[in-house]
Design a protein around this motif. Structure first.
Motif, PDB file in Angstrom:
ATOM      1  N   ARG A 327       0.820  -1.203   0.000  1.00  0.00           N
ATOM      2  CA  ARG A 327       0.000   0.000   0.000  1.00  0.00           C
ATOM      3  C   ARG A 327       0.859   1.260   0.000  1.00  0.00           C
ATOM      4  O   ARG A 327       0.458   2.292  -0.538  1.00  0.00           O
ATOM      5  N   SER A 328       2.046   1.185   0.573  1.00  0.00           N
ATOM      6  CA  SER A 328       2.921   2.355   0.594  1.00  0.00           C
ATOM      7  C   SER A 328       3.399   2.744  -0.802  1.00  0.00           C
ATOM      8  O   SER A 328       3.908   3.844  -0.994  1.00  0.00           O
ATOM      9  N   GLN A 329       3.219   1.859  -1.784  1.00  0.00           N
ATOM     10  CA  GLN A 329       3.538   2.200  -3.181  1.00  0.00           C
ATOM     11  C   GLN A 329       2.305   2.616  -3.985  1.00  0.00           C
ATOM     12  O   GLN A 329       2.418   2.884  -5.185  1.00  0.00           O
ATOM     13  N   LEU A 330       1.141   2.667  -3.362  1.00  0.00           N
ATOM     14  CA  LEU A 330      -0.079   3.030  -4.070  1.00  0.00           C
ATOM     15  C   LEU A 330       0.042   4.442  -4.635  1.00  0.00           C
ATOM     16  O   LEU A 330       0.311   5.387  -3.899  1.00  0.00           O
ATOM     17  N   PRO A 331      -0.153   4.647  -5.952  1.00  0.00           N
ATOM     18  CA  PRO A 331       0.008   5.990  -6.514  1.00  0.00           C
ATOM     19  C   PRO A 331      -1.048   6.962  -6.001  1.00  0.00           C
ATOM     20  O   PRO A 331      -2.176   6.592  -5.690  1.00  0.00           O
ATOM     21  N   ALA A 332      -0.650   8.227  -5.932  1.00  0.00           N
ATOM     22  CA  ALA A 332      -1.559   9.335  -5.671  1.00  0.00           C
ATOM     23  C   ALA A 332      -1.493  10.235  -6.895  1.00  0.00           C
ATOM     24  O   ALA A 332      -0.566  11.030  -7.052  1.00  0.00           O
ATOM     25  N   GLY A 333      -2.445  10.070  -7.805  1.00  0.00           N
ATOM     26  CA  GLY A 333      -2.370  10.794  -9.065  1.00  0.00           C
ATOM     27  C   GLY A 333      -1.129  10.367  -9.837  1.00  0.00           C
ATOM     28  O   GLY A 333      -0.865   9.177 -10.001  1.00  0.00           O
ATOM     29  N   PRO A 334      -0.309  11.340 -10.293  1.00  0.00           N
ATOM     30  CA  PRO A 334       0.883  10.990 -11.078  1.00  0.00           C
ATOM     31  C   PRO A 334       2.095  10.630 -10.234  1.00  0.00           C
ATOM     32  O   PRO A 334       3.184  10.448 -10.785  1.00  0.00           O
ATOM     33  N   ASP A 335       1.946  10.533  -8.919  1.00  0.00           N
ATOM     34  CA  ASP A 335       3.083  10.302  -8.027  1.00  0.00           C
ATOM     35  C   ASP A 335       3.001   8.920  -7.382  1.00  0.00           C
ATOM     36  O   ASP A 335       1.931   8.504  -6.929  1.00  0.00           O
ATOM     37  N   MET A 336       4.155   8.267  -7.295  1.00  0.00           N
ATOM     38  CA  MET A 336       4.215   6.922  -6.724  1.00  0.00           C
ATOM     39  C   MET A 336       5.525   6.798  -5.954  1.00  0.00           C
ATOM     40  O   MET A 336       6.603   7.018  -6.508  1.00  0.00           O
TER      41      MET A 336
END
Length: 556
Positions: A327-336
Motif C-alpha cells: 500500500r505504501s507504493q499506491l500511486p496518488a495521481g501521477p506520483d508513486m
C-alpha cells in the motif's frame, strides 16, 4: 479451517490492500477446505515443478475446472464461448519481509477486453486467499477474504503478516468455485540475523513483440530467494514486432484502459507467470512503463503538460494494479513512492531506486557537468545516503535502472555519452559513487541497455589507475532487441575507451547471483534466440567479487 474477513480501504482507493495476521476465527461457510475433494470427487496431488512451473491443472488438494495451458490463456469467454477461470493472469508475490509478504492476483476472465476491466462486472466482489507451509495445503497458516472491484481493475493485494522469518510458503486464491494456480514465496531472515546465503536473479526489459519469454521460463527453474526486476516490464509502443507477438491494443498506449490491457497481455504469457509464481519479486519501473526516456513531468524531447501528467497517472495506476506492491507504493495521481529498502538478515541490504520521477530533463554533453542537476531528487538522494551510511550489512546493493559507470562511445579524443544515463548527471553520480566508497561491499545492479556488462566503478573514471570502489553488474534484456549477438561492432570502441568496462555480451537472459559472507558469484545466463521458442539456457560468463575486495574476478 479458520477464515478471517480482511479489512479493506474506503472506496476512493484505486486498488484494495489488506494486512492480516494468522487466523484465530472460526471457519466460515465459504472456506476452502484443506485436503477437500475436487468438484469431481477426487483429491488431486501435484509435484512442486507442476505447481510452480507448469502453471497447472491441479492446485493443492482441489482440482481446477479449466485448462491452464499458456496458449489458451487469451482464448477468453467473449471470443470462444468457453468458460474461462478468472485467474488468467496468474499469481505473484513480492516485497518480502521477515514476517510477511505481499500476495497478488487479478480477476480477469477476459484479460484483453478493450475497456481494461478484464471481463469482470462493474461491481465489487470477494476473493478468498490461503497461505500454507505445505504445497498441498494440508495445514493453513493464514487465510482471509478480501473485496476487490472495478476501481482497481479487480486486482488483489494482500499484505500477509505474522509469518516466520526465512521460511518458504505456498499461497492460492479462490473466486466462487474457481481456484488459482499455486504460488511459492519466501520471507527474509530477521533483521540482523546471521544469513549464510542469499540467491537472487535480476533482469529487465521484456518487450512482448521482440521475442518469446524463454528466459523467464528458465528463470522459474532456478533455486532463488528473490527476483529483482529493474524496469521496462511492458513497452508502450504499438509495434507488431518480429516474433509473431503483436502488441494489443495495436497502437501506442495512452489511457488507463490501454495500459491495463497492455499489462494484461504481458501477464498472459506462461513463462512470465511461472517465474512470478516461483519466487517473490521486487520491482521498479524504468521508462517504457509510461513512455520512452521520460523525465519527471516531461516526455522525452517535449514539454511538461497536464496531458502528460494524466498519462503518467494512468500508467502508474495500471502498473500498481499488476504488481505485488505494498500500500505504501499506491500511486496518488501521477506520483508513486517507489524507492525503498529490503533487508536480508546481516548479509544484504537492497536499496531500490527510482531514476525517473524526480530527474531533471536530459541535456547535451556540454551541460552534463552542471552540479545542480539531479537524477534522484533531493529527498531520495538523502534517503539513499542515510541508508548507506547506517547500513550494517556485509553487502550493499543499489538496484536501479540506468547505466551508472562512465561510458564514452566516441573513439579517440572526442567524447560521446548517453543523455539517459548517470553520465548526464555527472556530479550527482560522482557524489553517490563517493558514498559507495565508504560502505562495505557496494554492488550496483543495472538494466535498460539490453546488454550484459561488468564494470569496475572507479574513484576517478578518467584515471584507469585510480582505485576501484564498487562493482556494477549490468543485466541484458529478457527479450528487448530481439535475438541479440555476442557483441556489436561498436563494443570494441567501448572497451578500449572505457577500460573499467570488463565485459560486454548482447544475448538475452538474466543474471543469477549467489551471495555469501565471503563472496558474491554472478552468472550471466543467456539464450541464443528469442525469435522462436525453445532456446536452451547457457552460462555465458561467471564473475566473483570477494568480501572487502571491490571489482570482479572472471571465472572459467
Amino acid at each position: 479451517m479458520p477464515v478471517i474477513p480482511c479489512t479493506t480501504t474506503p472506496a476512493p482507493t484505486p486498488a484494495l490492500v489488506t494486512t492480516v495476521t494468522p487466523p484465530t476465527a472460526q471457519p466460515g461457510p465459504r472456506a476452502l477446505a484443506a485436503g477437500s475433494p475436487s468438484p469431481a470427487g477426487e483429491t488431486a496431488r501435484t509435484t512442486r515443478r507442476q505447481l510452480l512451473v507448469g502453471g497447472a491443472a491441479t492446485l493443492g488438494a482441489v482440482a481446477l475446472s479449466s485448462s491452464w495451458a499458456p496458449a489458451a490463456l487469451a482464448d477468453t469467454a467473449s471470443r470462444s464461448g468457453r468458460v474461462v477461470a478468472p485467474f488468467t493472469l496468474g499469481v505473484a508475490s513480492g516485497e518480502p519481509r521477515h514476517n510477511g509478504v505481499v500476495l497478488w492476483t487479478r480477476l480477469a476472465p477476459d484479460p484483453l477486453a478493450e475497456n481494461g476491466l478484464g471481463g469482470m462486472p462493474d461491481r465489487r466482489t470477494e476473493v478468498e486467499w490461503q497461505v500454507s507451509r505445505d504445497e498441498n495445503f494440508g495445514r493453513i497458516t493464514s487465510s482471509g477474504i478480501i473485496e476487490t472491484g472495478p476501481r482497481g481493475a479487480h486486482a488483489v493485494h494482500v499484505e500477509v503478516q505474522g509469518l516466520r522469518p526465512g521460511t518458504p510458503y505456498y499461497y492460492r486464491f479462490r473466486h466462487g468455485t474457481e481456484i488459482s494456480p499455486v504460488g511459492r514465496t519466501k520471507t527474509t531472515p530477521a533483521p540482523g540475523a546471521r544469513a549464510d546465503r542469499f540467491a537472487f536473479a535480476f533482469a529487465s526489459c521484456q518487450s512482448y513483440t521482440h521475442g518469446h519469454y524463454t528466459a523467464q521460463a528458465h528463470l522459474a527453474q532456478e533455486d532463488l530467494d528473490l527476483v529483482v526486476f529493474l524496469g521496462d516490464y511492458i513497452y508502450e509502443t504499438g509495434e507488431a514486432g518480429s516474433a509473431g507477438r503483436p502488441h494489443l491494443p495495436a497502437r501506442e498506449v495512452q489511457t488507463l484502459a490501454d495500459y491495463r490491457v497492455r499489462h494484461a497481455q504481458y501477464k498472459t504469457d506462461g513463462g512470465l507467470q511461472a517465474a512470478h509464481a516461483a519466487f517473490p519479486w521486487a520491482v521498479v519501473f524504468d521508462d517504457h512503463e509510461l513512455e520512452n526516456n521520460w523525465a519527471d513531468g516531461t516526455p522525452y524531447g517535449g514539454e511538461p503538460s497536464e496531458g502528460f501528467l494524466q498519462r503518467r497517472a494512468d500508467a502508474l495506476k495500471a502498473y500498481y494494479e499488476h504488481m505485488p506492491l505494498r500500500r505504501s507504493q499506491l500511486p496518488a495521481g501521477p506520483d508513486m513512492h517507489l524507492y525503498r529498502r529490503l533487508t536480508f538478515g546481516d548479509l544484504v541490504d537492497v536499496h531500490l531506486l527510482d531514476t525517473r520521477q524526480y530527474r531533471d530533463v536530459q541535456v547535451t554533453d556540454s551541460e552534463r557537468g552542471d552540479p545542480s542537476r539531479t537524477l534522484l531528487g533531493a529527498d531520495q538522494k538523502r534517503w539513499l545516503l542515510d541508508g548507506l551510511s547506517s547500513s550494517r550489512a556485509r553487502w550493499n546493493v543499489l538496484a536501479q535502472q540506468v547505466f551508472f559507470s562512465q561510458r564514452d562511445f566516441a573513439d579517440g579524443a572526442a567524447t560521446l555519452f548517453s543523455d539517459d544515463a548517470w553520465d548526464n548527471y555527472q556530479v550527482e553520480r560522482d557524489s553517490v559513487r563517493d558514498a559507495l566508497a565508504r560502505v562495505r561491499n557496494p554492488v550496483v545492479l543495472t538494466g535498460d541497455v539490453h546488454a550484459g556488462y561488468v564494470c569496475d566503478v572507479k574513484a576517478d573514471f578518467d584515471d584507469p589507475g585510480s582505485a576501484t570502489v564498487a562493482t556494477e553488474l549490468v543485466g541484458t534484456s529478457f527479450t528487448s532487441g530481439g535475438d541479440g549477438a555476442e557483441q556489436n561492432p561498436g563494443d570494441a570502441v567501448q572497451l578500449s575507451e572505457n577500460p573499467h568496462i570488463r565485459f560486454i555480451n548482447r544475448r538475452r537472459g538474466y543474471v543469477r547471483n549467489v551471495v555469501t559472507p565471503t563472496e558474491w558469484t554472478a552468472d550471466y545466463r543467456t539464450v541464443d534466440y528469442v525469435s522462436t521458442p525453445g532456446a536452451p539456457l547457457k552460462d555465458r560468463a561467471r564473475f566473483v567479487i570477494g568480501d572487502g575486495v571491490p571489482g570482479v574476478r572472471p571465472q572459467a
